[in-house]
Design an enzyme around this catalytic site. Structure first.
Site, PDB file in Angstrom:
ATOM      1  N   GLU A   1      27.743  71.717 -29.951  1.00 15.61           N
ATOM      2  CA  GLU A   1      27.451  70.133 -28.804  1.00 15.61           C
ATOM      3  C   GLU A   1      27.358  69.153 -29.920  1.00 15.61           C
ATOM      4  OE1 GLU A   1      27.480  72.268 -24.877  1.00 15.61           O
ATOM      5  OE2 GLU A   1      25.613  71.162 -25.451  1.00 15.61           O
TER       6      GLU A   1
ATOM      7  N   HIS B   1      20.356  75.502 -29.240  1.00 19.47           N
ATOM      8  CA  HIS B   1      20.293  76.364 -28.351  1.00 19.47           C
ATOM      9  C   HIS B   1      21.034  77.480 -28.512  1.00 19.47           C
ATOM     10  CE1 HIS B   1      22.974  73.662 -26.864  1.00 19.47           C
ATOM     11  NE2 HIS B   1      23.845  74.519 -25.420  1.00 19.47           N
TER      12      HIS B   1
ATOM     13  N   HIS C   1      22.431  67.383 -22.527  1.00 17.22           N
ATOM     14  CA  HIS C   1      22.614  67.306 -21.097  1.00 17.22           C
ATOM     15  C   HIS C   1      22.796  69.170 -20.658  1.00 17.22           C
ATOM     16  CE1 HIS C   1      26.781  68.495 -23.450  1.00 17.22           C
ATOM     17  NE2 HIS C   1      26.169  69.757 -22.815  1.00 17.22           N
TER      18      HIS C   1
ATOM     19  N   HIS D   1      32.832  72.784 -19.642  1.00 12.47           N
ATOM     20  CA  HIS D   1      31.976  74.082 -20.113  1.00 12.47           C
ATOM     21  C   HIS D   1      33.296  74.907 -19.380  1.00 12.47           C
ATOM     22  CE1 HIS D   1      28.640  70.589 -20.965  1.00 12.47           C
ATOM     23  NE2 HIS D   1      28.829  72.093 -21.497  1.00 12.47           N
TER      24      HIS D   1
HETATM   25  C1  DHB Z   1      22.641  74.925 -21.023  1.00 11.68           C
HETATM   26  C2  DHB Z   1      24.358  74.780 -20.569  1.00 11.68           C
HETATM   27  C3  DHB Z   1      24.508  73.517 -21.463  1.00 11.68           C
HETATM   28  O1  DHB Z   1      25.751  72.939 -21.704  1.00 11.68           O
HETATM   29  C4  DHB Z   1      23.011  73.376 -22.690  1.00 11.68           C
HETATM   30  O2  DHB Z   1      24.548  71.751 -23.014  1.00 11.68           O
HETATM   31  C5  DHB Z   1      22.198  73.387 -22.268  1.00 11.68           C
HETATM   32  C6  DHB Z   1      22.151  74.455 -21.761  1.00 11.68           C
HETATM   33  C7  DHB Z   1      22.778  75.752 -20.339  1.00 11.68           C
HETATM   34  O3  DHB Z   1      22.837  76.869 -19.171  1.00 11.68           O
HETATM   35  O4  DHB Z   1      21.156  76.796 -20.314  1.00 11.68           O
HETATM   36 FE    FE Z   2      26.500  71.601 -22.503  1.00  7.11          FE
END
Ligand code: DHB
Ligand code: FE
Length: 283
Positions: free
Chosen positions: A240, A193, A12, A59
């Site tokens: 996540e 990530h 997402h 978030h």
């Molecule tokens: C980013 C934010 C998110 O919530 C995520 O799931 C993946 C990447 C970002 O800010 O790059």
């Molecule tokens: Fe996220």
């Protein structure tokens, strides 16, 4: 009874929304990513779900660090897309399935899950982006939504096993609803990530590809992993992915992987999607 017709997992990442807003979806950089979602768009057109139960994390937008529920469920008639600081987006509000949501809350509590119940809720990119990826930019969303929010941003986050159990309880709750809606479960977040600290920019392509291949047929190994394992393997925000376990847990023991797609890097992440259907009974 309502019927679960399938489960989809997807990233997402907010830059996906920015790419759509800026008209970049057909550029060389973004087209391979968006093309990977065409089978999911077609799947939605073919299967026409009535309700999407969307598992995602806020978030720091609807809730901030002063108060973060471990589990929250929306029971509103409508959920406005939240402005995350770049200005309002040209998205319609998301219609809620209010009575159905209350039934899910009742059954969650009956089965010892005690969510924060949200009569009002604005939803961030965790819900907006999957909806845009799967349904495009309609004037009215073709499904009602039930937002289910899991804390994955401030430790302690819930355990993978707990997410699986939540999925099982949701399945029973959905199947005990009186009328016959078709329900799709969307698990969101990931893939690997890390947005912060010394490993900022961390992506684990091998683990991401394994996840996409195995989450359907072999979810057990992902239940056995600890929360710390998720951070180690997928990065602090890649954790996540535990929310996909809610989706997988809501499906039957045997599922069919209809399609999967992976693209990395997207922004600072490995990004991917999978479509799962319950295997026909007895197969
Ligand atoms: C980013 C934010 C998110 O919530 C995520 O799931 C993946 C990447 C970002 O800010 O790059
Ligand atoms: Fe996220």
């Amino acid at each position: 009874m309502a019927e679960i017709i399938g489960g989809l997992g997807t990233s997402h990442v907010p830059s996906i929304a920015a790419a759509i807003d800026k008209g970049l979806a057909d550029t060389a950089e973004w087209k391979p990513f968006f093309d990977g979602y065409l089978p999911a768009r077609q799947w939605m057109l073919d299967h026409k779900p009535d309700i999407a139960v969307v598992i995602f994390n806020d978030h720091g937008n609807a809730f901030f660090l002063d108060k973060i529920p471990t589990l929250a469920v929306g029971v509103a008639d409508s959920y406005p897309p939240i402005d995350e600081g770049w200005g309002p987006r040209a998205l319609p509000d998301f219609a809620g399935a209010r009575d159905f949501s209350w039934h899910l809350v009742d059954q969650l509590v009956e089965n010892h899950f005690d969510p924060l119940v949200c009569r009002e809720l604005e939803v961030d990119h965790g819900l907006q982006v999957p909806m845009e990826l799967f349904f495009g930019r309609p004037e009215v969303w073709p499904v009602q939504v039930v937002p289910i929010l899991v804390n994955t941003i401030q430790y302690p986050i819930p355990t993978p096993q707990r997410m699986w159990d939540l999925g099982r309880v949701l399945r029973g709750a959905i199947e005990s609803w009186a009328t016959h809606e078709k329900v799709v479960i969307l698990g969101t977040g990931g893939l690997s990530h890390q947005l912060q600290g010394s490993r900022a920019g961390f992506i684990n392509r091998q683990a991401d590809r394994a996840w996409l291949a195995e989450i359907g047929p072999h979810p057990d190994k992902y239940l056995a992993m600890s929360r710390e394992d998720y951070v180690e393997v997928f990065g602090s925000e890649g954790a996540e992915l535990i929310m996909w376990l809610v989706m997988r847990g809501a499906l039957s023991e045997t599922v069919r992987t209809v399609h999967s797609h992976y693209c990395a890097p997207v922004s600072m992440t490995g990004a991917g999607m999978v479509i799962l259907e319950n295997a026909v009974a007895g197969s």
